[in-house]
Design an enzyme around this catalytic site. Structure first.
Site, PDB file in Angstrom:
ATOM      1  N   GLN A 238       0.832  -1.199   0.000  1.00  0.00           N
ATOM      2  CA  GLN A 238       0.000   0.000   0.000  1.00  0.00           C
ATOM      3  C   GLN A 238       0.874   1.259   0.000  1.00  0.00           C
ATOM      4  O   GLN A 238       0.519   2.283  -0.572  1.00  0.00           O
ATOM      5  CB  GLN A 238      -0.901  -0.063   1.240  1.00  0.00           C
ATOM      6  CG  GLN A 238      -1.975   0.974   1.357  1.00  0.00           C
ATOM      7  CD  GLN A 238      -3.101   0.519   2.311  1.00  0.00           C
ATOM      8  OE1 GLN A 238      -4.114  -0.006   1.882  1.00  0.00           O
ATOM      9  NE2 GLN A 238      -2.919   0.721   3.588  1.00  0.00           N
ATOM     10  N   GLU A 241       1.848   2.804  -3.473  1.00  0.00           N
ATOM     11  CA  GLU A 241       0.886   3.724  -4.071  1.00  0.00           C
ATOM     12  C   GLU A 241       0.916   5.069  -3.364  1.00  0.00           C
ATOM     13  O   GLU A 241       0.851   6.117  -3.998  1.00  0.00           O
ATOM     14  CB  GLU A 241      -0.512   3.098  -4.074  1.00  0.00           C
ATOM     15  CG  GLU A 241      -0.573   1.974  -5.096  1.00  0.00           C
ATOM     16  CD  GLU A 241      -1.871   1.197  -5.131  1.00  0.00           C
ATOM     17  OE1 GLU A 241      -2.851   1.613  -4.485  1.00  0.00           O
ATOM     18  OE2 GLU A 241      -1.900   0.166  -5.825  1.00  0.00           O
ATOM     19  N   GLU A 242       1.054   5.014  -2.052  1.00  0.00           N
ATOM     20  CA  GLU A 242       1.139   6.257  -1.287  1.00  0.00           C
ATOM     21  C   GLU A 242       2.341   7.089  -1.757  1.00  0.00           C
ATOM     22  O   GLU A 242       2.269   8.305  -1.887  1.00  0.00           O
ATOM     23  CB  GLU A 242       1.257   5.941   0.212  1.00  0.00           C
ATOM     24  CG  GLU A 242       1.541   7.167   1.056  1.00  0.00           C
ATOM     25  CD  GLU A 242       1.283   6.948   2.548  1.00  0.00           C
ATOM     26  OE1 GLU A 242       0.742   5.904   2.925  1.00  0.00           O
ATOM     27  OE2 GLU A 242       1.616   7.855   3.327  1.00  0.00           O
ATOM     28  N   ARG A 243       3.430   6.403  -2.025  1.00  0.00           N
ATOM     29  CA  ARG A 243       4.655   7.125  -2.404  1.00  0.00           C
ATOM     30  C   ARG A 243       4.571   7.693  -3.808  1.00  0.00           C
ATOM     31  O   ARG A 243       5.014   8.818  -4.081  1.00  0.00           O
ATOM     32  CB  ARG A 243       5.864   6.201  -2.218  1.00  0.00           C
ATOM     33  CG  ARG A 243       6.204   6.090  -0.748  1.00  0.00           C
ATOM     34  CD  ARG A 243       7.068   4.901  -0.373  1.00  0.00           C
ATOM     35  NE  ARG A 243       7.046   4.792   1.092  1.00  0.00           N
ATOM     36  CZ  ARG A 243       7.506   3.762   1.774  1.00  0.00           C
ATOM     37  NH1 ARG A 243       8.027   2.721   1.151  1.00  0.00           N
ATOM     38  NH2 ARG A 243       7.435   3.756   3.090  1.00  0.00           N
ATOM     39  N   ALA A 246       2.388  10.712  -3.550  1.00  0.00           N
ATOM     40  CA  ALA A 246       3.089  11.883  -3.015  1.00  0.00           C
ATOM     41  C   ALA A 246       3.916  12.551  -4.106  1.00  0.00           C
ATOM     42  O   ALA A 246       3.920  13.777  -4.246  1.00  0.00           O
ATOM     43  CB  ALA A 246       3.984  11.462  -1.852  1.00  0.00           C
TER      44      ALA A 246
END
Lengths: 390, 249
Positions: A238, A241-243, A246
């Site tokens: 997960q 995707e967060e990175r 960002a």
């Protein structure tokens, strides 16, 4: 180029949405320290913005990840880092694991309303004693009959005040720290969930960031996402995707800061010429714009490889590291050229300066990104850092 | 009833336009382009008429370079049903545009043509009027409200000093003012659906129209830079300056 005509149309629509539904309210929301997430997310849900990459069966559009990134990039038109971050938590931080590994019943109960915008989601990973060091979390969920009983607490939880449910990472066993964790959907109205306080922050001031305690919080075991003991692994997936989110989210924001600075310095006269006409200024802005384009290329390449099923841990970490540092450089350089007005809160660049600082810390600090990259380069001495086990 | 909505591709309203160094026009290379905002209002109105069950089909038309197809796609994503692109690299002035639209109207036979009162690039505010004249149709320009009942369209127009309401027999040409509606943003499902909607491409020659410009642009210049103001010590001095220097009173 990963973007088609449909991507560009989506970006146009998102840009207009930001200009109409977000930007006029930013000052008010910053002052209030919170924004109306339910109201705004419902509007976004109606536009299909909250389920771009999510399965059609649960109300999503089932499009590939490039559309999600186009959406994220276009959200840079929002003049509030807080709101953009809150949306990112909803679409790319709290829900990817549920969308990928959750049971159908669980997805119907939590994912579908998060896609329509009826539910606001938050992610419970960080704790007072475990930020980037995810493996060290202390929150525990023990089995009792058909339930989990959760004790512990979470820290720096974005959307924490308003959220309807949390994607919680908790220890469910005593085994090795990367194999004893589980993701659980926790309705925030459950007895024993205490929203202890809204945190006072340097930036992202319109975001409701909370500290939360769990005291004997009982939820059915069917609220578990995927398999027990796989939580850390799911969370690490997960995080990719967060990175990417960002990194993509910083592009337009940085470009706007540069464009705003060009505007301001062009019209500001000092020593008989516009500030912009000083070579040190226009050269520096050109260099910053160049770096933004380099990052954009890296993001697009990572997205392309991700869509093709490749492991992008290294590229996503590099993109995240770069966006954090570059945002700081862009914000600091631009603010400098604003002179005295760059220190005034009425100038928007100050908000970018404050909000952007978080990117090097949240979602795995710069130092974690470096450690991951080093590990993949085979240069990391000693034991691998938490956060890289993947 | 079929509605024809002409949509123009213009420099995006957020872009600060810059005059080309040779003074022949404004810089469009590498500049963000989008649909003329007044035309967006026209598309929105057409979609609302369709949602009310008054219109049955909406055809979006754009004229110009190949990228105008993108502008048509925007209209399709907002709710238009199909598109017509008249592709040409030639500079198009209002008379040529009106002639091309009139030729399309003759084959399409719409009950209503609704378009922006002007385009934000050259602010000509001429196409709608010329089109009505060429077709011999009634026109309701600068509409801030429209209502259709039977074969009549009632248009509230923003004029100096107030609102004028006119009733026109359909088919008619209506041009939109800013306050007619607030255009929607295309939803993602509709953007994806728009991909499958057809766009037909044709040339000015196929429509039997010579689009050659009749007007020559002599030069384009930036507005004069604002000069620094001056401070006055008293009201008397201000009045004197307004009377003698600015000559405004």
């Amino acid at each position: 180029m990963i973007y088609s005509e449909q991507h560009r149309e989506l970006m146009r629509s998102v840009t207009k949405f930001c200009e109409a539904e977000i930007n006029p309210h930013v000052d008010e929301w910053e002052k209030a320290g919170i924004f109306p997430a339910h109201e705004l997310f419902k509007k976004m849900g109606d536009q299909g913005f909250l389920g771009i990459h999510k399965p059609e069966k649960f109300g999503g559009l089932g499009l590939d990840y490039s559309y999600e990134i186009a959406f994220c990039e276009a959200l840079g038109a929002s003049r509030s880092g807080s709101v953009t971050m809150a949306i990112g938590v909803q679409t790319d931080m709290a829900t990817p694991a549920l969308a990928r590994h959750g049971s159908d019943a669980l997805r119907e109960e939590f994912l579908t309303p998060s896609i329509t915008g009826e539910f606001v989601a938050c992610l419970g990973v960080s704790e007072v004693g475990a930020g980037s060091d995810v493996a060290s979390i202390k929150t525990r969920a023990r089995k009792d009959g058909g339930d989990y009983v959760i004790d512990g607490g979470k820290m720096w939880t974005t959307n924490g005040i308003q959220a309807d449910w949390m994607c919680l990472l908790a220890n469910t066993g005593d085994g090795p720290v990367h194999r004893n964790k589980t993701l659980i959907c926790v309705p925030m109205k459950t007895k024993g969930v205490e929203i202890a306080r809204k945190l006072d922050k340097l930036g992202m001031r319109a975001s409701d960031t909370a500290q939360i305690f769990f005291d004997g919080v009982r939820v059915p075991q069917r609220y578990r996402v995927g398999e027990e003991g796989m939580g850390f692994i799911y969370q690490m997936q997960q995080f990719q995707e967060e990175r990417l989110w960002a990194a993509a989210g910083g592009l337009v924001k940085m470009e706007r800061a540069i464009a705003d600075t060009i505007d301001y310095t062009r019209n500001r006269i000092a020593f008989g010429q516009s500030i912009l006409d000083n070579q040190v200024v226009h050269y520096k802005l050109a260099e910053l714009q160049t770096k933004v384009e380099l990052l954009r290329s890296l993001v697009y390449r990572a997205v392309e490889e991700y869509i093709n099923g490749a492991d992008i841990t290294k590229l996503a970490s590099m993109a995240k590291l770069t966006v954090g540092r570059l945002q700081r450089e862009v914000a600091d350089s631009c603010l400098q050229y604003y002179g005295g007005m760059g220190f005034m809160n009425e100038t928007e660049i100050t908000r970018f300066f404050r909000d952007g600082r978080l990117t090097s810390i949240g979602g795995g600090a710069d130092e974690i990104m470096l450690a991951i990259i080093c590990k993949l380069m085979g240069t990391l001495p000693g034991k691998p850092p938490a956060g890289s086990n993947h | 009833m079929k509605i024809l909505v002409p949509v123009k591709r213009v420099v995006d309203y957020n872009v600060k336009v810059r005059v080309k160094t040779d003074g022949t026009g404004v810089e469009t290379a590498g500049v963000k382009m989008s649909m003329n905002p007044f035309d967006e209002i026209a598309v929105e109105e057409a979609v609302r008429l369709k949602e009310k069950g008054i219109a049955t089909e909406i055809v979006a038309v754009s004229l110009g370079v190949a990228q105008c197809a993108e502008t048509i796609r925007t209209a399709l994503a907002m709710g238009a049903d199909r598109g017509i692109l008249v592709e040409t690299d030639a500079e198009l002035q209002p008379l040529a545009v009106a002639k091309l639209l009139a030729a399309i109207a003759k084959t399409e036979q719409p009950g209503l043509i609704i378009l922006g009162k002007q385009a934000i690039d050259d602010d000509m505010s001429a196409t709608g009027q010329m089109l009505a004249a060429l077709l011999g149709w009634p026109q309701g320009t600068f509409a801030s409200k429209v209502a259709i009942e039977g074969e009549t369209i009632t248009v509230t127009r923003e004029v100096d000093g107030g609102l004028e309401t006119v009733a026109l027999a359909l088919p008619a040409v209506v041009t939109t003012d800013l306050r007619l509606n607030e255009p929607r943003y295309a939803s993602l499902p509709n953007i994806m659906k728009a991909r499958k909607k057809p766009i037909v491409t044709m040339s000015p020659a196929e429509l039997g129209v010579d689009p050659a410009p009749r007007l020559t642009v002599v030069s384009v210049a930036e507005p004069p830079k604002r000069k620094a103001g001056a401070k006055v010590a008293s009201v008397a001095e201000l009045v004197a300056k307004l009377r003698n220097e600015a000559k405004v009173i």
